[in-house]
Design an enzyme around this catalytic site. Sequence first.
Site, mmCIF file in Angstrom:
data_model
loop_
_atom_site.group_PDB
_atom_site.id
_atom_site.type_symbol
_atom_site.label_atom_id
_atom_site.label_comp_id
_atom_site.label_asym_id
_atom_site.label_seq_id
_atom_site.Cartn_x
_atom_site.Cartn_y
_atom_site.Cartn_z
ATOM 1 N N ASP A 117 1.245 -1.224 -0.069
ATOM 2 C CA ASP A 117 -0.023 -0.205 -0.061
ATOM 3 C C ASP A 117 1.293 1.633 0.030
ATOM 4 O OD1 ASP A 117 -3.402 0.141 1.234
ATOM 5 O OD2 ASP A 117 -1.600 2.105 1.086
ATOM 6 N N ASP A 163 4.278 2.415 -4.891
ATOM 7 C CA ASP A 163 3.139 2.842 -5.030
ATOM 8 C C ASP A 163 2.683 2.502 -5.992
ATOM 9 O OD1 ASP A 163 1.996 4.330 -7.069
ATOM 10 O OD2 ASP A 163 3.271 6.256 -6.955
ATOM 11 N N VAL A 164 1.915 1.701 -7.089
ATOM 12 C CA VAL A 164 1.492 0.591 -7.876
ATOM 13 C C VAL A 164 1.556 1.407 -9.621
ATOM 14 C CG1 VAL A 164 -0.213 -0.914 -6.592
ATOM 15 C CG2 VAL A 164 -1.157 1.309 -8.217
ATOM 16 N N SER A 167 -14.663 -2.652 -11.681
ATOM 17 C CA SER A 167 -15.726 -1.895 -11.180
ATOM 18 C C SER A 167 -17.385 -1.945 -11.887
ATOM 19 C CB SER A 167 -16.038 -0.157 -11.193
ATOM 20 O OG SER A 167 -17.444 0.445 -10.912
ATOM 21 N N TYR A 220 -12.198 7.670 -14.341
ATOM 22 C CA TYR A 220 -12.226 6.521 -13.773
ATOM 23 C C TYR A 220 -13.188 5.420 -14.545
ATOM 24 C CZ TYR A 220 -13.779 3.235 -10.011
ATOM 25 O OH TYR A 220 -13.622 2.058 -9.284
ATOM 26 N N LYS A 259 -11.182 1.794 -15.788
ATOM 27 C CA LYS A 259 -11.821 0.398 -15.351
ATOM 28 C C LYS A 259 -12.380 -0.156 -16.801
ATOM 29 C CE LYS A 259 -11.446 0.811 -10.650
ATOM 30 N NZ LYS A 259 -10.493 -0.025 -10.298
HETATM 31 N N1 LIG Z 1 -15.520 1.262 -2.587
HETATM 32 C C1 LIG Z 1 -16.805 1.340 -4.032
HETATM 33 O O1 LIG Z 1 -17.267 1.232 -3.745
HETATM 34 C C2 LIG Z 1 -15.832 0.534 -5.160
HETATM 35 C C3 LIG Z 1 -16.896 -0.103 -6.149
HETATM 36 C C4 LIG Z 1 -15.998 -0.358 -7.320
HETATM 37 C C5 LIG Z 1 -14.664 -0.897 -7.478
HETATM 38 N N2 LIG Z 1 -14.176 0.093 -6.426
HETATM 39 C C6 LIG Z 1 -12.856 -0.462 -6.702
HETATM 40 O O2 LIG Z 1 -11.853 -1.386 -5.175
HETATM 41 C C7 LIG Z 1 -10.840 -1.047 -5.230
HETATM 42 C C8 LIG Z 1 -10.660 -0.754 -3.901
HETATM 43 O O3 LIG Z 1 -11.170 0.919 -3.558
HETATM 44 P P1 LIG Z 1 -11.345 0.568 -2.453
HETATM 45 O O4 LIG Z 1 -13.048 1.794 -1.887
HETATM 46 O O5 LIG Z 1 -11.473 0.004 -0.897
HETATM 47 O O6 LIG Z 1 -10.833 2.671 -1.828
HETATM 48 P P2 LIG Z 1 -10.244 2.882 -0.649
HETATM 49 O O7 LIG Z 1 -9.818 4.305 -1.299
HETATM 50 O O8 LIG Z 1 -10.875 3.139 0.997
HETATM 51 O O9 LIG Z 1 -8.621 2.072 -0.160
HETATM 52 C C9 LIG Z 1 -7.983 1.365 -1.361
HETATM 53 C C10 LIG Z 1 -6.699 1.769 -0.416
HETATM 54 O O10 LIG Z 1 -5.341 1.595 -1.683
HETATM 55 C C11 LIG Z 1 -4.345 2.469 -1.251
HETATM 56 N N3 LIG Z 1 -4.122 3.144 -2.431
HETATM 57 C C12 LIG Z 1 -4.240 4.405 -3.522
HETATM 58 N N4 LIG Z 1 -3.456 4.255 -4.304
HETATM 59 C C13 LIG Z 1 -2.137 3.770 -4.080
HETATM 60 C C14 LIG Z 1 -1.140 3.340 -5.691
HETATM 61 N N5 LIG Z 1 -0.976 4.736 -5.959
HETATM 62 N N6 LIG Z 1 -0.224 2.358 -4.912
HETATM 63 C C15 LIG Z 1 -0.925 1.733 -3.569
HETATM 64 N N7 LIG Z 1 -1.785 1.196 -2.960
HETATM 65 C C16 LIG Z 1 -2.477 2.968 -3.191
HETATM 66 C C17 LIG Z 1 -5.137 3.794 -0.443
HETATM 67 O O11 LIG Z 1 -3.920 3.839 0.556
HETATM 68 C C18 LIG Z 1 -5.736 2.509 0.136
HETATM 69 O O12 LIG Z 1 -5.193 1.763 1.042
HETATM 70 C C19 LIG Z 1 -10.302 0.602 -5.594
HETATM 71 O O13 LIG Z 1 -9.658 -0.365 -7.195
HETATM 72 C C20 LIG Z 1 -11.823 0.726 -6.583
HETATM 73 O O14 LIG Z 1 -11.846 1.385 -7.770
HETATM 74 C C21 LIG Z 1 -14.755 0.330 -5.226
#
Ligand SMILES: NC(=O)c1ccc[n+]([C@@H]2O[C@H](COP(=O)([O-])OP(=O)(O)OC[C@H]3O[C@@H](n4cnc5c(N)ncnc54)[C@H](O)[C@@H]3O)[C@@H](O)[C@H]2O)c1
Length: 268
Positions: free
Chosen positions: A47, A73-74, A153, A167, A171
């Site tokens: 992370d 950082d991915v 997503s 976004y 995706k």
């Molecule tokens: N929450 C939703 O409703 C939802 C819906 C559809 C898809 N998603 C997808 O699910 C995934 C996770 O979403 P979430 O809601 O848990 O997000 P979140 O923001 O709660 O958590 C995301 C995590 O990713 C880490 N992160 C962000 N950028 C980074 C990087 N460049 N390198 C490494 N780590 C990084 C952050 O520090 C955090 O710990 C994402 O890909 C998001 O697009 C989420």
Amino acid sequence: MSISSPSITDLLSLTGRTAIVTGGAMGIGRGIVERLAEAGASVVIADADLEAAETAAKELVEHGRSALAMYVDVGDADEVHRLVADTIGWRGRVDILVNNAGIFPNVPVLDMTPDDFDRVLRTNLRGVYLCSREAALRMRQQETGGRIINVTSIDALHPSSVGLAHYDASKHGVWGFTKNLALELAPHGIWVNAIAPGAIATPGVTAMQATGSGVDMKAVLKAFLAQVPMRRMGAPDDIARTALFLASDLASYITGAQIVVDGGRLLA
Ligand SMILES: NC(=O)c1ccc[n+]([C@@H]2O[C@H](COP(=O)([O-])OP(=O)(O)OC[C@H]3O[C@@H](n4cnc5c(N)ncnc54)[C@H](O)[C@@H]3O)[C@@H](O)[C@H]2O)c1
């Protein structure tokens, strides 16, 4: 009565396998980390928020799981290379990669700067490419197959809200990447699939509601939920259960698929 072999317990077991979960410190990623670790995998919580990743790893280890926090950082090729090398240094192998790290800042296209656009594509799409390539190179070398699971997503299929054009582009891109990579890696026994979540209650979603991007996110979310047949937001564990299935031997004949986990939202 027929006696099935292997047993369901054995099919679900990830004992002896090593997993990397990007964005594993919180939200959906954290949920996935917990289920993979419960199934017996050694899990790298990779992370950009190292402190949160270390807190998560500590809690898991206290519960008898095998977990280690690593900074990444991915979107940075050198850091992703180091992440996979350090994972090999820790457990000697990598069997499962979950590309979960993602960002979803809300900004209408007419207000969107080129930097806004690039930042989302860099994390959400380039990050998936970089991590998949590094992990798959190791998996191919190990000659024991592997699993790559991309968290997309429902926006990979259909827009959920205005303000997410960058976004949605990222995706849709990950979904295309998933299918092509699945074709390429199948000969090496590496299955590549995607999970498309609907609205999941996470710290990221809470933060998005609080931002003043010009879009009323509270109203958007309320309207969104009114169209979810199951009448609730998802929990990270709803996605984690699906990730565990795809990572396990229960998903022995699935590659290039995208499982929608959205409480029925896309039907509405
Ligand atoms: N929450 C939703 O409703 C939802 C819906 C559809 C898809 N998603 C997808 O699910 C995934 C996770 O979403 P979430 O809601 O848990 O997000 P979140 O923001 O709660 O958590 C995301 C995590 O990713 C880490 N992160 C962000 N950028 C980074 C990087 N460049 N390198 C490494 N780590 C990084 C952050 O520090 C955090 O710990 C994402 O890909 C998001 O697009 C989420």
